[in-house]
Design a protein around this motif. Structure first.
Motif, PDB file in Angstrom:
ATOM      1  N   PRO A  88      67.989 -73.831  21.421  1.00  0.00           N
ATOM      2  CA  PRO A  88      67.800 -74.621  20.199  1.00  0.00           C
ATOM      3  C   PRO A  88      68.553 -75.949  20.234  1.00  0.00           C
ATOM      4  N   SER A  89      67.984 -76.947  19.606  1.00  0.00           N
ATOM      5  CA  SER A  89      68.539 -78.298  19.655  1.00  0.00           C
ATOM      6  C   SER A  89      69.909 -78.404  18.999  1.00  0.00           C
ATOM      7  N   ILE A  90      70.248 -77.472  18.104  1.00  0.00           N
ATOM      8  CA  ILE A  90      71.523 -77.515  17.397  1.00  0.00           C
ATOM      9  C   ILE A  90      72.702 -77.142  18.291  1.00  0.00           C
ATOM     10  N   VAL A  91      72.422 -76.473  19.416  1.00  0.00           N
ATOM     11  CA  VAL A  91      73.470 -76.009  20.326  1.00  0.00           C
ATOM     12  C   VAL A  91      73.875 -77.136  21.275  1.00  0.00           C
ATOM     13  N   LYS A  92      75.172 -77.291  21.512  1.00  0.00           N
ATOM     14  CA  LYS A  92      75.664 -78.376  22.365  1.00  0.00           C
ATOM     15  C   LYS A  92      75.282 -78.173  23.828  1.00  0.00           C
ATOM     16  N   LYS A  93      75.525 -76.960  24.360  1.00  0.00           N
ATOM     17  CA  LYS A  93      75.226 -76.687  25.765  1.00  0.00           C
ATOM     18  C   LYS A  93      73.867 -76.013  25.839  1.00  0.00           C
ATOM     19  N   ARG A  94      72.875 -76.764  26.336  1.00  0.00           N
ATOM     20  CA  ARG A  94      71.498 -76.285  26.273  1.00  0.00           C
ATOM     21  C   ARG A  94      70.919 -76.070  27.672  1.00  0.00           C
ATOM     22  N   PHE A  95      69.968 -75.118  27.741  1.00  0.00           N
ATOM     23  CA  PHE A  95      69.310 -74.805  29.006  1.00  0.00           C
ATOM     24  C   PHE A  95      67.803 -74.716  28.809  1.00  0.00           C
ATOM     25  N   ASP A  96      67.088 -75.090  29.840  1.00  0.00           N
ATOM     26  CA  ASP A  96      65.636 -74.909  29.926  1.00  0.00           C
ATOM     27  C   ASP A  96      65.432 -73.839  30.995  1.00  0.00           C
ATOM     28  N   THR A  97      65.270 -72.590  30.559  1.00  0.00           N
ATOM     29  CA  THR A  97      65.348 -71.437  31.467  1.00  0.00           C
ATOM     30  C   THR A  97      63.978 -70.823  31.739  1.00  0.00           C
ATOM     31  N   PHE A  98      63.672 -70.668  33.022  1.00  0.00           N
ATOM     32  CA  PHE A  98      62.457 -69.986  33.468  1.00  0.00           C
ATOM     33  C   PHE A  98      62.828 -68.549  33.834  1.00  0.00           C
ATOM     34  N   PHE A  99      62.146 -67.575  33.221  1.00  0.00           N
ATOM     35  CA  PHE A  99      62.380 -66.165  33.514  1.00  0.00           C
ATOM     36  C   PHE A  99      61.282 -65.656  34.444  1.00  0.00           C
ATOM     37  N   TYR A 100      61.711 -64.889  35.469  1.00  0.00           N
ATOM     38  CA  TYR A 100      60.777 -64.340  36.445  1.00  0.00           C
ATOM     39  C   TYR A 100      60.940 -62.831  36.556  1.00  0.00           C
ATOM     40  N   PHE A 101      59.822 -62.139  36.790  1.00  0.00           N
ATOM     41  CA  PHE A 101      59.849 -60.732  37.165  1.00  0.00           C
ATOM     42  C   PHE A 101      60.002 -60.633  38.684  1.00  0.00           C
ATOM     43  N   THR A 102      60.793 -59.667  39.137  1.00  0.00           N
ATOM     44  CA  THR A 102      60.810 -59.274  40.540  1.00  0.00           C
ATOM     45  C   THR A 102      60.840 -57.757  40.608  1.00  0.00           C
ATOM     46  N   PHE A 103      59.851 -57.180  41.276  1.00  0.00           N
ATOM     47  CA  PHE A 103      59.739 -55.731  41.401  1.00  0.00           C
ATOM     48  C   PHE A 103      60.251 -55.305  42.766  1.00  0.00           C
ATOM     49  N   LEU A 104      61.342 -54.574  42.785  1.00  0.00           N
ATOM     50  CA  LEU A 104      61.959 -54.168  44.039  1.00  0.00           C
ATOM     51  C   LEU A 104      61.234 -52.980  44.657  1.00  0.00           C
ATOM     52  N   SER A 105      61.280 -52.923  45.965  1.00  0.00           N
ATOM     53  CA  SER A 105      60.690 -51.807  46.714  1.00  0.00           C
ATOM     54  C   SER A 105      61.456 -51.639  48.008  1.00  0.00           C
ATOM     55  N   GLU A 106      61.192 -50.559  48.723  1.00  0.00           N
ATOM     56  CA  GLU A 106      61.863 -50.319  49.998  1.00  0.00           C
ATOM     57  C   GLU A 106      61.509 -51.409  51.006  1.00  0.00           C
ATOM     58  N   GLU A 107      60.275 -51.954  50.907  1.00  0.00           N
ATOM     59  CA  GLU A 107      59.851 -52.986  51.846  1.00  0.00           C
ATOM     60  C   GLU A 107      60.636 -54.279  51.626  1.00  0.00           C
ATOM     61  N   ILE A 108      60.871 -54.609  50.353  1.00  0.00           N
ATOM     62  CA  ILE A 108      61.598 -55.843  50.048  1.00  0.00           C
ATOM     63  C   ILE A 108      63.062 -55.712  50.449  1.00  0.00           C
ATOM     64  N   LEU A 109      63.661 -54.560  50.126  1.00  0.00           N
ATOM     65  CA  LEU A 109      65.073 -54.352  50.416  1.00  0.00           C
ATOM     66  C   LEU A 109      65.245 -53.730  51.799  1.00  0.00           C
ATOM     67  N   SER A 110      64.924 -54.501  52.804  1.00  0.00           N
ATOM     68  CA  SER A 110      64.973 -53.966  54.171  1.00  0.00           C
ATOM     69  C   SER A 110      66.397 -53.662  54.612  1.00  0.00           C
ATOM     70  N   TYR A 111      67.399 -54.236  53.942  1.00  0.00           N
ATOM     71  CA  TYR A 111      68.788 -54.019  54.327  1.00  0.00           C
ATOM     72  C   TYR A 111      69.423 -52.848  53.576  1.00  0.00           C
ATOM     73  N   SER A 112      68.667 -52.218  52.672  1.00  0.00           N
ATOM     74  CA  SER A 112      69.196 -51.064  51.947  1.00  0.00           C
ATOM     75  C   SER A 112      68.716 -49.777  52.604  1.00  0.00           C
ATOM     76  N   ILE A 113      69.563 -48.788  52.632  1.00  0.00           N
ATOM     77  CA  ILE A 113      69.203 -47.512  53.224  1.00  0.00           C
ATOM     78  C   ILE A 113      69.553 -46.393  52.258  1.00  0.00           C
ATOM     79  N   GLU A 114      69.069 -45.227  52.567  1.00  0.00           N
ATOM     80  CA  GLU A 114      69.366 -44.030  51.780  1.00  0.00           C
ATOM     81  C   GLU A 114      69.002 -44.205  50.308  1.00  0.00           C
ATOM     82  N   ASN A 115      67.862 -44.909  50.065  1.00  0.00           N
ATOM     83  CA  ASN A 115      67.365 -45.094  48.704  1.00  0.00           C
ATOM     84  C   ASN A 115      68.407 -45.685  47.765  1.00  0.00           C
ATOM     85  N   SER A 116      69.247 -46.543  48.274  1.00  0.00           N
ATOM     86  CA  SER A 116      70.278 -47.156  47.450  1.00  0.00           C
ATOM     87  C   SER A 116      70.100 -48.663  47.455  1.00  0.00           C
ATOM     88  N   ILE A 117      70.243 -49.283  46.293  1.00  0.00           N
ATOM     89  CA  ILE A 117      70.155 -50.733  46.177  1.00  0.00           C
ATOM     90  C   ILE A 117      71.571 -51.294  46.124  1.00  0.00           C
TER      91      ILE A 117
END
Length: 328
Positions: A145-174
């Motif tokens: 909101p314009s009334i706030v001194k410290k302002r941000f224009d923020t883009f929010f993204y979805f990311t869906f994790l999977s075993e393929e994406i987390l190639s460095y994780s093992i034993e089903n742990s993130i």
């Protein structure tokens, strides 16, 4: 003051991939996924002590190595790594990659980035990896909101994790590792669990945008449903780009939400559902009679409008009011 460009990642993982030690469960949940929420240090200026989605400021000098069209996503990936230790990169060309290598060689590089974030590009070159921009799916864009001194224009993204994406994780742990600077703790929770811990158990504090988004996600119990909704958003975004008269390859012409913030010091504005209650602050969203853009085109005093606001009564007392008729 113009808002500073920022990005944030809704990191979503199926519960079967999560190490039980990383979760705090309030009750039996009907959701098959959880989101990563990070607790911000009490000594920082923005959203101190609150649980938020990973994210932070985008820096043109730091995040433009992969082109201006990927600048915001680069910032999201870099901040996710700096704050939570999750590096959303493709390591297919790195034959040494495993959990031990990641913990011993890549995670320590965060100390360098805290001092000099321009080294993110160098880090990716050194470890032979590349950002996975295709795994970030646009969700929403919020401007402070314009009334706030410290302002941000923020883009929010979805990311869906999977075993393929987390190639460095093992034993089903993130692997999640708080940086100990801006972030002091983290937790994986479903939307239902997060709101319960905030409003009922009062274990966590939420920023208003986080509170709003978690309420929106209550409609999607299953990760596959959320993915379908995400696909719908992507298709709508492509249609919008196709119809746009702008040839701008960047996302800066993306529609946004800019709330109107009202400090109810004199108590003139009463609660929508209970007029005996008086909110301390009202965050009016587009369509609400108190929103500055809505109020500017209201001419018919007998016309019905929609309430679309967050009423704030206290640290743990937020009320989302949406789609309730109002006669002005």
């Amino acid at each position: 003051m113009n808002p500073k460009l920022a990005s944030s990642t809704l990191l979503i993982a199926p519960k079967k991939l999560l190490n039980r030690k990383q979760q705090i469960l309030t009750k039996s949940s009907c959701f098959d996924y959880s989101l990563l929420l990070l607790e911000r240090n009490e000594n920082i200026s923005s959203f101190a002590k609150m649980f938020v989605f990973p994210g932070g400021s985008v820096d043109e000098k730091v995040d433009n190595h992969w082109g201006i069209e990927n600048q915001i996503k680069t910032g999201a990936i870099r901040e996710l790594f700096e704050e939570a230790g999750v590096l959303l990169c493709d390591f297919k060309e790195n034959k040494e990659m495993n959990e031990k290598y990641y913990r011993e060689n890549i995670l320590p590089f965060r100390d360098t980035l805290h001092t000099d974030p321009t080294k993110f590009y160098t880090m990716c070159q050194n470890f032979n990896c590349s950002p996975m921009f295709n795994q970030l799916k646009f969700y929403q864009r919020w401007i402070t909101p314009s009334i706030v001194k410290k302002r941000f224009d923020t883009f929010f993204y979805f990311t869906f994790l999977s075993e393929e994406i987390l190639s460095y994780s093992i034993e089903n742990s993130i692997i999640v590792s708080n940086d100990g600077k801006e972030i002091v703790s983290s937790v994986w929770l479903s939307p239902e669990e997060a709101l319960h811990q905030f409003q009922v158990e009062k274990k966590i504090q939420l920023a208003p945008p986080t509170f709003y988004i978690l309420n929106e996600l209550l409609k999607y119990n299953e990760m596959d449903e959320l993915k379908q909704y995400c696909q719908f958003l992507s298709e709508e975004e492509e249609k919008r780009k196709g119809l746009s008269i702008m040839s701008d390859p960047t996302p800066f012409n993306t529609p946004f939400t800019q709330p109107t913030m009202i400090f109810n010091k004199e108590g003139k504005i009463k609660g929508i559902e209970d007029e005996n209650l008086t909110p301390k602050t009202i965050i009016a969203l587009p369509g609400d009679p108190l929103h500055e853009e809505t109020s500017s085109f209201i001419n018919d005093s007998n016309k019905e409008w929609l309430y679309h606001r967050i009423e704030i009564y206290g640290t743990y007392e937020y009320k989302l009011v949406k789609q309730r008729k109002s006669k002005l």
